[in-house]
Every structure is written in structure tokens, then in C-alpha cells.
Design a protein around this motif. Structure first.
Motif, PDB file in Angstrom:
ATOM      1  N   TYR A 211       0.879  -1.142   0.023  1.00 36.46           N
ATOM      2  CA  TYR A 211      -0.048  -0.044   0.097  1.00 36.46           C
ATOM      3  C   TYR A 211       0.815   1.283   0.022  1.00 36.46           C
ATOM      4  O   TYR A 211       0.547   2.350  -0.579  1.00 36.46           O
ATOM      5  CB  TYR A 211      -0.932   0.104   1.085  1.00 36.46           C
ATOM      6  N   ILE A 212       2.051   1.349   0.763  1.00 38.70           N
ATOM      7  CA  ILE A 212       2.888   2.405   0.867  1.00 38.70           C
ATOM      8  C   ILE A 212       3.679   2.594  -0.442  1.00 38.70           C
ATOM      9  O   ILE A 212       3.666   3.828  -0.959  1.00 38.70           O
ATOM     10  CB  ILE A 212       3.659   2.138   1.880  1.00 38.70           C
ATOM     11  N   ALA A 213       3.905   1.518  -1.315  1.00 40.18           N
ATOM     12  CA  ALA A 213       4.595   1.734  -2.508  1.00 40.18           C
ATOM     13  C   ALA A 213       3.597   2.160  -3.540  1.00 40.18           C
ATOM     14  O   ALA A 213       4.100   3.070  -4.445  1.00 40.18           O
ATOM     15  CB  ALA A 213       5.048   0.119  -2.853  1.00 40.18           C
ATOM     16  N   GLN A 214       2.321   1.990  -3.527  1.00 39.81           N
ATOM     17  CA  GLN A 214       1.457   2.251  -4.411  1.00 39.81           C
ATOM     18  C   GLN A 214       1.251   3.933  -4.044  1.00 39.81           C
ATOM     19  O   GLN A 214       1.197   4.639  -5.108  1.00 39.81           O
ATOM     20  CB  GLN A 214      -0.063   1.776  -3.969  1.00 39.81           C
ATOM     21  N   CYS A 215       1.424   4.303  -2.828  1.00 37.74           N
ATOM     22  CA  CYS A 215       1.368   5.751  -2.571  1.00 37.74           C
ATOM     23  C   CYS A 215       2.563   6.498  -3.061  1.00 37.74           C
ATOM     24  O   CYS A 215       2.402   7.361  -3.749  1.00 37.74           O
ATOM     25  CB  CYS A 215       1.332   5.999  -1.000  1.00 37.74           C
ATOM     26  N   ALA A 216       3.744   5.926  -3.032  1.00 38.76           N
ATOM     27  CA  ALA A 216       4.931   6.272  -3.522  1.00 38.76           C
ATOM     28  C   ALA A 216       4.762   6.434  -5.213  1.00 38.76           C
ATOM     29  O   ALA A 216       5.141   7.326  -5.747  1.00 38.76           O
ATOM     30  CB  ALA A 216       6.170   5.655  -3.144  1.00 38.76           C
ATOM     31  N   TYR A 217       4.120   5.596  -6.103  1.00 38.84           N
ATOM     32  CA  TYR A 217       3.911   5.286  -7.219  1.00 38.84           C
ATOM     33  C   TYR A 217       3.092   6.352  -7.527  1.00 38.84           C
ATOM     34  O   TYR A 217       3.407   7.229  -8.474  1.00 38.84           O
ATOM     35  CB  TYR A 217       3.351   3.955  -7.580  1.00 38.84           C
ATOM     36  N   ASN A 218       1.781   6.787  -7.017  1.00 39.44           N
ATOM     37  CA  ASN A 218       1.044   7.599  -7.323  1.00 39.44           C
ATOM     38  C   ASN A 218       1.601   9.074  -7.202  1.00 39.44           C
ATOM     39  O   ASN A 218       1.477   9.921  -7.964  1.00 39.44           O
ATOM     40  CB  ASN A 218      -0.182   7.608  -6.572  1.00 39.44           C
ATOM     41  N   THR A 219       2.343   9.102  -6.132  1.00 36.57           N
ATOM     42  CA  THR A 219       3.163  10.527  -5.851  1.00 36.57           C
ATOM     43  C   THR A 219       4.225  10.741  -6.904  1.00 36.57           C
ATOM     44  O   THR A 219       4.244  11.927  -7.460  1.00 36.57           O
ATOM     45  CB  THR A 219       3.724  10.605  -4.783  1.00 36.57           C
ATOM     46  N   THR A 220       4.887   9.924  -7.232  1.00 41.44           N
ATOM     47  CA  THR A 220       5.824   9.946  -8.382  1.00 41.44           C
ATOM     48  C   THR A 220       5.441  10.359  -9.680  1.00 41.44           C
ATOM     49  O   THR A 220       5.900  11.451 -10.328  1.00 41.44           O
ATOM     50  CB  THR A 220       6.613   8.796  -8.631  1.00 41.44           C
ATOM     51  N   LEU A 221       4.031   9.852 -10.035  1.00 44.66           N
ATOM     52  CA  LEU A 221       3.729  10.017 -11.353  1.00 44.66           C
ATOM     53  C   LEU A 221       2.976  11.417 -11.167  1.00 44.66           C
ATOM     54  O   LEU A 221       2.659  12.083 -12.341  1.00 44.66           O
ATOM     55  CB  LEU A 221       2.750   8.961 -11.950  1.00 44.66           C
ATOM     56  N   LEU A 222       2.371  12.131 -10.108  1.00 46.87           N
ATOM     57  CA  LEU A 222       1.835  13.250 -10.067  1.00 46.87           C
ATOM     58  C   LEU A 222       2.374  14.367 -10.001  1.00 46.87           C
ATOM     59  O   LEU A 222       2.391  15.723 -10.404  1.00 46.87           O
ATOM     60  CB  LEU A 222       0.827  13.105  -8.717  1.00 46.87           C
ATOM     61  N   PHE A 223       3.609  14.268  -9.147  1.00 43.62           N
ATOM     62  CA  PHE A 223       4.609  15.397  -8.823  1.00 43.62           C
ATOM     63  C   PHE A 223       5.903  15.383  -9.000  1.00 43.62           C
ATOM     64  O   PHE A 223       6.660  16.251  -9.085  1.00 43.62           O
ATOM     65  CB  PHE A 223       4.515  15.416  -7.229  1.00 43.62           C
ATOM     66  N   SER A 224       6.441  14.160  -9.634  1.00 43.27           N
ATOM     67  CA  SER A 224       7.954  13.733  -9.821  1.00 43.27           C
ATOM     68  C   SER A 224       8.636  14.867  -8.872  1.00 43.27           C
ATOM     69  O   SER A 224       9.587  15.659  -9.164  1.00 43.27           O
ATOM     70  CB  SER A 224       8.247  14.596 -11.391  1.00 43.27           C
ATOM     71  N   PRO A 225       8.798  14.399  -7.653  1.00 42.48           N
ATOM     72  CA  PRO A 225       9.459  15.138  -6.437  1.00 42.48           C
ATOM     73  C   PRO A 225      10.698  14.446  -6.536  1.00 42.48           C
ATOM     74  O   PRO A 225      11.113  13.743  -7.149  1.00 42.48           O
ATOM     75  CB  PRO A 225       8.626  14.616  -5.080  1.00 42.48           C
ATOM     76  N   GLN A 257      12.579   7.862 -14.981  1.00 42.82           N
ATOM     77  CA  GLN A 257      13.478   7.884 -14.383  1.00 42.82           C
ATOM     78  C   GLN A 257      13.705   8.862 -13.045  1.00 42.82           C
ATOM     79  O   GLN A 257      13.401   9.898 -13.264  1.00 42.82           O
ATOM     80  CB  GLN A 257      14.789   8.433 -15.516  1.00 42.82           C
ATOM     81  N   ILE A 258      14.153   8.086 -11.892  1.00 44.62           N
ATOM     82  CA  ILE A 258      13.978   8.857 -10.828  1.00 44.62           C
ATOM     83  C   ILE A 258      15.277   8.725 -10.273  1.00 44.62           C
ATOM     84  O   ILE A 258      16.242   8.089 -10.644  1.00 44.62           O
ATOM     85  CB  ILE A 258      12.960   8.142  -9.621  1.00 44.62           C
ATOM     86  N   PRO A 259      15.445   9.653  -9.111  1.00 36.03           N
ATOM     87  CA  PRO A 259      17.094   9.706  -8.302  1.00 36.03           C
ATOM     88  C   PRO A 259      17.040   8.246  -7.739  1.00 36.03           C
ATOM     89  O   PRO A 259      16.216   7.386  -7.829  1.00 36.03           O
ATOM     90  CB  PRO A 259      16.490  10.429  -7.333  1.00 36.03           C
TER      91      PRO A 259
END
Length: 288
Positions: A211-225, A257-259
Motif C-alpha cells: 500500500y505504501i509503495a502504491q502511494c509512492a508510485y502515485n506521488t511519483t507520477l503526479l508530482f515527480s518530486p 527515471q527517478i533519483p
């Protein structure tokens, strides 16, 4: 002159005063009960610093009204904590302290703390989640909170249920949203065991990480932080962040591509001090 910090959590309040260098001078905490009982303790703590107190930074559980032109600015609004619903938090403080007050969510405050003094220093975009009794998220871009008609409620994003998870969810509004499935409360209700007492080999941790990994996935594609920081009591399990990184990497499939993953998904450098430091820093911001 000193600055004041109020972390108004759903379970406990943490009040502190600190210097302009964000050094904590004194801090106390007490349970979140009724507004009358809790605010009496808040007022009592800060009253002894009234002469030297320059401003206050308040990070509150929510939802809250952050629109300064609104008739209910400074209120806690549609919270499931019935006693606090539609409570005029800032109005109550203003009865006793005629000083600038910065008003935001508790998770925004923690995000700001990491941004100015923790794992967000030097970065332009930081997203912070608290995975605790509930789940909340805050996001910063170039030192400004990302918000619109209200603050984000990222803790209530929809996620896919794990195939082996038979728990129906704990959120009183949405049942099986992120908070409903991944909060510390949900973890305990799913297993019958408090998270800090749950063996790291327990299969519930795989579900939690999913569940937390899905949160990180959604956040990555929404904000590219530049960085995603996961704090809160649940994340104090050292093995959990590694599981999250593994599942996140599998979900993302190198689509973007992420850090480096070890520096992209992290826990707070400031630990439990993130919210206090953030509120002190926002109190300083209120006077500038």
C-alpha cells in the motif's frame, strides 16, 4: 524573542518554544481530548512565555480551513473527531495571544521541517507522508505548499487492495482508501497486534509495504518530486522502507527515471522532531 510551535495531532498535542535558530528550548505533550481541556493546556504552556513570544506556528490534524478570506479560516472542519468538528482553533488562540500565527496541517508542518533542516534541504520539490494513527501527506515546491481551494488530502487516495488482504478498511469516510488500509490503526485491526509488537516476518508487513509503495508510485507520477519522505510511527520499523522500495520499483517498471532509490524514498532525518521544527520555522515565516 522566541517562537512557538503547536503540533495538534489527533492523538496528542506537542507544544514547544524555540530560538530563531530553530533550537528547541522547552517542549511538552499531552493527550488530545476535548477542545476545552486540550486548549487550556496549550494556553497555560504558552502564557508563561507571553512577553517574549514573537509568533506561533500551528500544524493541525484536519481537514482544516486554510483560506484566509473564508468565514471559517482557522477552523478544524469535517474531522471524524466529533468534539473538534468546526472548532475555531485560531480564534481561540487569538483570545490570548495577539501575535502572528501560521496555520497549516500537521503533515505540512513536518514536511516543512524536513525541507528546512532535514532530508529535504537543498531540494526544490519534497513530498512528506505521515503513516501513523491516520495517514496524511504534504507537498512543497520551491518552499511553497502545493494547495488550491484547500490543502491536499493525499492520505485518502484510492489504492488497489492486496489480493491476500481480507480487511475491509478503517476510514470512516472511504473505508479502503490509503488511510483505511495502511494506517497504524488499520494494521492493528487487521492483525490484532500493535505494529511495534508485530514480528518483521509477519505477512501483514508485505501488505503494508504494498500500500505504501502504491502511494509512492502515485506521488511519483503526479508530482515527480526530488524526494518522498515517509514518517510516522509505522515507518519506525527499519525493515519496512526496504520492502516499500522493492515493491515500488516493481510497480514503476522504469516508466520514468527517478533519483537513486535509496535517496528517493526515505524516512525523516529529524524523526519525531520534524513537526516541531517545521512549526517553529513557519512561525518565523509568519513574521517576515
Amino acid at each position: 524573542m522566541i517562537y512557538g510551535s503547536i503540533e495538534a495531532g489527533g492523538t496528542k498535542f506537542v507544544c514547544a518554544v524555540g530560538s530563531d535558530k530553530l533550537e528547541i528550548i522547552e517542549r511538552i505533550h499531552f493527550p488530545t481530548t476535548t477542545p476545552k481541556e486540550t486548549m487550556e493546556q496549550v494556553i497555560s504552556f504558552f502564557s508563561k512565555y507571553k512577553v517574549s513570544l514573537k509568533s506561533l506556528g500551528v500544524g493541525s490534524f484536519g481537514p482544516i480551513d486554510i483560506q484566509k478570506k473564508s468565514k471559517t479560516y482557522g477552523y478544524i472542519t469535517s474531522t471524524p473527531k466529533i468534539a473538534w468538528k468546526n472548532f475555531d482553533f485560531i480564534g481561540e488562540l487569538k483570545k490570548y495571544f495577539d501575535i502572528p500565527i501560521y496555520w497549516t496541517t500537521d503533515v505540512n508542518a513536518a514536511c516543512y521541517g524536513e525541507y528546512v533542516a532535514g532530508n529535504g534541504v537543498g531540494l526544490s520539490s519534497v513530498v512528506y507522508y505521515t503513516i501513523g494513527t491516520g495517514v496524511g501527506g504534504g507537498a512543497l515546491q520551491d518552499g511553497r505548499f502545493i494547495e488550491g481551494f484547500s490543502h491536499p488530502e493525499m492520505g485518502h487516495m484510492r489504492i488497489l487492495k492486496h489480493k491476500q488482504d481480507l480487511f475491509g478498511g478503517n476510514c470512516s469516510f472511504h473505508h479502503d482508501c490509503l488511510e483505511g488500509l495502511a494506517s497504524g490503526t488499520a494494521l492493528e485491526k487487521r492483525t490484532g497486534i500493535k505494529g511495534q509488537e508485530l514480528d518483521k516476518s509477519h505477512p501483514a508487513w508485505e501488505i503494508e509495504a504494498f500500500y505504501i509503495a502504491q502511494c509512492a508510485y502515485n506521488t511519483t507520477l503526479l508530482f515527480s518530486p526530488d524526494r518522498i519522505i515517509f514518517g510516522g510511527g509505522v515507518m519506525k520499523q527499519a525493515h519496512l522502507v526496504e520492502k516499500v522500495r522493492e515493491i515500488f520499483t516493481d510497480l514503476l517498471q522504469e516508466y520514468v527515471q527517478i533519483p537513486a532509490i535509496d535517496t528517493y524514498i526515505v524516512t525523516p532525518k529529524l524523526g519525531d522532531n520534524a513537526g516541531t521544527i517545521g512549526c517553529l520555522a513557519l512561525a518565523k515565516e509568519a513574521t517576515s
